[in-house]
Design a protein around this motif. Structure first.
Motif, PDB file in Angstrom:
ATOM      1  N   VAL A 198       0.848  -1.193   0.000  1.00 37.23           N
ATOM      2  CA  VAL A 198       0.000   0.000   0.000  1.00 37.23           C
ATOM      3  C   VAL A 198       0.883   1.243   0.000  1.00 37.23           C
ATOM      4  O   VAL A 198       0.668   2.187  -0.763  1.00 37.23           O
ATOM      5  N   LYS A 199       1.902   1.221   0.851  1.00 34.45           N
ATOM      6  CA  LYS A 199       2.811   2.362   0.934  1.00 34.45           C
ATOM      7  C   LYS A 199       3.429   2.653  -0.432  1.00 34.45           C
ATOM      8  O   LYS A 199       3.442   3.791  -0.879  1.00 34.45           O
ATOM      9  N   ALA A 200       3.931   1.606  -1.081  1.00 30.80           N
ATOM     10  CA  ALA A 200       4.572   1.798  -2.384  1.00 30.80           C
ATOM     11  C   ALA A 200       3.590   2.402  -3.384  1.00 30.80           C
ATOM     12  O   ALA A 200       3.956   3.258  -4.184  1.00 30.80           O
ATOM     13  N   GLN A 201       2.323   1.982  -3.313  1.00 33.92           N
ATOM     14  CA  GLN A 201       1.335   2.545  -4.232  1.00 33.92           C
ATOM     15  C   GLN A 201       1.081   4.015  -3.946  1.00 33.92           C
ATOM     16  O   GLN A 201       0.923   4.821  -4.855  1.00 33.92           O
ATOM     17  N   THR A 202       1.067   4.395  -2.669  1.00 32.77           N
ATOM     18  CA  THR A 202       0.877   5.814  -2.354  1.00 32.77           C
ATOM     19  C   THR A 202       2.125   6.611  -2.743  1.00 32.77           C
ATOM     20  O   THR A 202       2.072   7.824  -2.818  1.00 32.77           O
ATOM     21  N   LEU A 203       3.236   5.923  -2.965  1.00 33.31           N
ATOM     22  CA  LEU A 203       4.429   6.619  -3.441  1.00 33.31           C
ATOM     23  C   LEU A 203       4.495   6.604  -4.962  1.00 33.31           C
ATOM     24  O   LEU A 203       5.503   6.973  -5.551  1.00 33.31           O
ATOM     25  N   GLY A 204       3.431   6.123  -5.590  1.00 31.69           N
ATOM     26  CA  GLY A 204       3.329   6.212  -7.040  1.00 31.69           C
ATOM     27  C   GLY A 204       3.803   5.000  -7.819  1.00 31.69           C
ATOM     28  O   GLY A 204       3.954   5.072  -9.025  1.00 31.69           O
ATOM     29  N   ALA A 205       4.064   3.880  -7.165  1.00 33.75           N
ATOM     30  CA  ALA A 205       4.582   2.715  -7.876  1.00 33.75           C
ATOM     31  C   ALA A 205       3.494   2.050  -8.714  1.00 33.75           C
ATOM     32  O   ALA A 205       2.366   1.902  -8.262  1.00 33.75           O
ATOM     33  N   ASN A 206       3.828   1.663  -9.942  1.00 33.55           N
ATOM     34  CA  ASN A 206       2.926   0.804 -10.718  1.00 33.55           C
ATOM     35  C   ASN A 206       3.287  -0.658 -10.430  1.00 33.55           C
ATOM     36  O   ASN A 206       4.225  -0.926  -9.679  1.00 33.55           O
TER      37      ASN A 206
ATOM     38  N   VAL B 192       4.694  -3.092 -12.135  1.00 31.76           N
ATOM     39  CA  VAL B 192       6.028  -3.570 -12.514  1.00 31.76           C
ATOM     40  C   VAL B 192       7.081  -3.008 -11.558  1.00 31.76           C
ATOM     41  O   VAL B 192       7.961  -3.730 -11.072  1.00 31.76           O
ATOM     42  N   GLN B 193       6.972  -1.712 -11.255  1.00 32.06           N
ATOM     43  CA  GLN B 193       7.927  -1.101 -10.331  1.00 32.06           C
ATOM     44  C   GLN B 193       7.849  -1.740  -8.954  1.00 32.06           C
ATOM     45  O   GLN B 193       8.854  -1.949  -8.283  1.00 32.06           O
TER      46      GLN B 193
ATOM     47  N   ARG C  12      11.114  -3.252  -7.342  1.00 32.10           N
ATOM     48  CA  ARG C  12      11.799  -2.543  -6.270  1.00 32.10           C
ATOM     49  C   ARG C  12      11.389  -2.968  -4.865  1.00 32.10           C
ATOM     50  O   ARG C  12      12.118  -2.735  -3.914  1.00 32.10           O
ATOM     51  N   VAL C  13      10.187  -3.498  -4.717  1.00 34.08           N
ATOM     52  CA  VAL C  13       9.734  -3.840  -3.365  1.00 34.08           C
ATOM     53  C   VAL C  13       9.748  -5.354  -3.153  1.00 34.08           C
ATOM     54  O   VAL C  13      10.300  -5.840  -2.171  1.00 34.08           O
TER      55      VAL C  13
END
Lengths: 271, 284
Positions: free
Chosen positions: A170-178, A180-181, A185-186
């Motif tokens: 969830v955090k990564a998505q709020t940081l703009g990750a799609n 694939v990213q 990266r996560v």
């Protein structure tokens, strides 16, 4: 007096306690060997230590009379090559499939049933099929290892990917990750040390399939040699080979642990 | 059992006082008749509220009262069943997005990245659509921008450490810096200081208030601690059930039973809310 469950050995005591069983086994062997030799000096079942030495010397340090090769090293090399190729291919396939099924529920719905089904097939049952399809050469032996450990690895990595806390995704998505990213990266960097853990667990199984394949169709290899000399009851060769395989297995495990600690310090100190 | 209906602040007079204090604040978030249920289980019942830019909403309530569900609906991880949630006039996207920053109680930071990398990663997501990774000079720029935010949360000295080397409070500072670098429209805090020691919690309160003022953030914060709610918020919401059927506890959902602007946070209202929370704890 303290309860037994609260008593812990000092380092020295723990070492001594750990070594005792090894000494006992060796002493027991020596005793049995002496006993049998006293009855029949030509006994082959429990060879003496000097017989081991001469067998190792013959195979490892004297060129073979027939081909001029050092059989022991040739066997080791070809077995390790097969094992590492099989394990590396299995790891690559499992990493990709485990990661993607773990990350994307649609792919999981698509692949998980068939992966589960395949993982239930006993690999030895399809060995004849592998020999028919891939021939009696190197490929079929490597394939047996791949068929044998990949399903376990995929399922384990799927589970490990799923276990990465949802909060991070969830955090990564709020940081703009799609998507694939997010995988790149996560998930991927966090799954890699877990892949090494899974490989350690599957190495034992990989050895099992390697030796099985070599026993059935091979012209060299540790498993091949053991099964070859079995016909002559050559315990003086079989036992050193078994100890050598055990040592190699220990070495690979040790290498994996240390590679993981070196490459992923955050994983080991966070645990 | 029907609990005494707690007086909601009078809408008209409330509007007037708000207009004076927040003349510049525009409506940023609107909940219109929002209901959330899981099958038969009604969690939130007919939530109506408006939040203006720059408000600091603290949300309290007993466990299971739906305050976390409310936050998750705002975040986009939980879909509402009925009604409309509007962010700046548009329906909210039903998955997490950079418009809404989040800090959880735990697991908000990436354990495999250093402190700087944890903050810079959103810059990398922005500039590198597939790998999500920058190299060379661009990476350096991202890391330098991250350092500015680490400075803002007082974490610059630890920039090269990994999360497992940080204390709980420092990890939460990092999670806040991560969120702020994206300039979110709303910052959501889900019991962010629940696992921290009281002393450290005080420091974090100061930090959050300072950041809130400096960057004019809109903040929603769920907390267990009523004192914390009173101290931090400009508006305190209490989630509770107004009706309770002992034979079918799931029939009625929670709603916002108190909506207190900061001017009204006096000792008497504190006592009144504490009593009502106690009562609902006992009846649950």
């Amino acid at each position: 007096m303290k309860r037994w469950i609260n008593k812990t050995p000092s380092k020295t005591l723990a070492f001594v306690l750990g070594v005792i069983p090894f000494i006992l086994v060796m002493a027991l062997y020596q005793w049995g060997s002496d006993l049998r030799k006293a009855e029949n000096p030509n006994d082959k079942l429990l060879p003496s230590v000097s017989q081991f030495y001469s067998a190792i010397d013959r195979l490892a340090f004297t060129p073979s009379k027939r081909t001029g090769e050092y059989l022991f090293w040739k066997d080791t090399l070809s077995s390790l090559k097969r094992l590492l190729m099989g394990v590396a291919c299995a790891a690559a396939i499992a990493l990709i499939l485990g990661l993607i099924t773990g990350a994307i529920p649609l792919v999981a719905a698509n692949f998980n049933p068939i992966i589960t089904t395949i993982s239930l097939i006993p690999p030895m049952a399809v060995l004849p099929l592998l020999f028919i399809v891939f021939g009696l050469g190197e490929l079929s032996k490597v394939m047996l290892i791949i068929v044998g450990i990949t399903p376990f690895l995929i399922r384990d990595l799927y589970q490990k990917t799923k276990e990465i806390p949802q909060e991070q995704l969830v955090k990564a998505q709020t940081l703009g990750a799609n998507s694939v990213q997010l995988i790149n990266r996560v998930l991927l960097p966090q799954v890699l040390p877990r892949l090494l853990d899974a490989l350690r667990l599957s190495l034992g199984t990989a050895w099992l399939f390697l030796i099985a394949a070599e026993a059935i169709a091979a012209t060299e290899g540790l498993g091949y040699r053991i099964f070859l000399v079995r016909r002559y009851l050559s315990m003086d060769i079989i036992l050193p080979y078994v100890i050598w395989i055990t040592f190699l297995a220990f070495l690979l495990d040790w290498l994996l642990v240390h590679a993981s600690k070196k490459a992923f310090p955050w994983y080991h100190s966070a645990k | 059992m029907t609990k005494p209906q707690i007086a909601q602040p009078d809408n008209q007079s409330d509007n007037q006082s708000e207009k004076q204090t927040e003349l510049l604040g525009q409506t940023q978030i609107e909940f219109r008749h929002v209901t959330k249920s899981y099958g038969e289980n009604l969690v939130l019942d007919n939530i109506n509220c408006e939040v203006k830019r720059g408000e600091f909403i603290t949300m309290v309530g007993t466990s299971g009262c739906g305050k976390s569900t409310f936050l998750n609906m705002l975040l986009g991880t939980v879909a509402h069943t009925k009604g409309d949630i509007l962010l700046e006039g548009n329906p909210i996207v039903a998955e997490p997005s950079p418009e809404r920053g989040i800090v959880f109680q735990k697991y908000s930071v990436f354990p495999h990245l250093s402190v700087r990398e944890n903050v810079a990663i959103s810059k990398e997501f922005e500039a590198s659509p597939i790998l999500g990774r920058l190299f060379g000079e661009k990476r350096q720029h991202a890391l330098e921008e991250a350092d500015e935010w680490l400075n803002a949360v007082g974490l610059l000295a630890a920039k090269d450490k990994y999360p497992h080397e940080l204390s709980g409070g420092m990890q939460q500072r990092l999670a806040i810096a991560q969120a702020l670098i994206k300039h979110p429209k709303v910052l959501l805090l889900d019991e962010p200081f629940g696992a921290l020691d009281p002393g450290i919690r005080k420091d974090m309160h100061k930090l959050v208030l300072a950041l809130w003022q400096k960057y004019q953030l809109t903040i929603f914060m769920v907390t267990h601690d009523l004192n914390e709610g009173f101290y931090l918020g400009t508006r305190l919401w209490v989630f509770d059930k107004t009706r309770h059927d002992p034979h079918a506890p799931h029939r009625y959902g929670s709603t916002i039973t108190f909506d207190l602007p900061i001017g009204k946070t006096d000792e008497a209202s504190f006592q009144q809310i504490e009593q009502s929370l106690e009562a609902s704890r006992l009846s649950a």
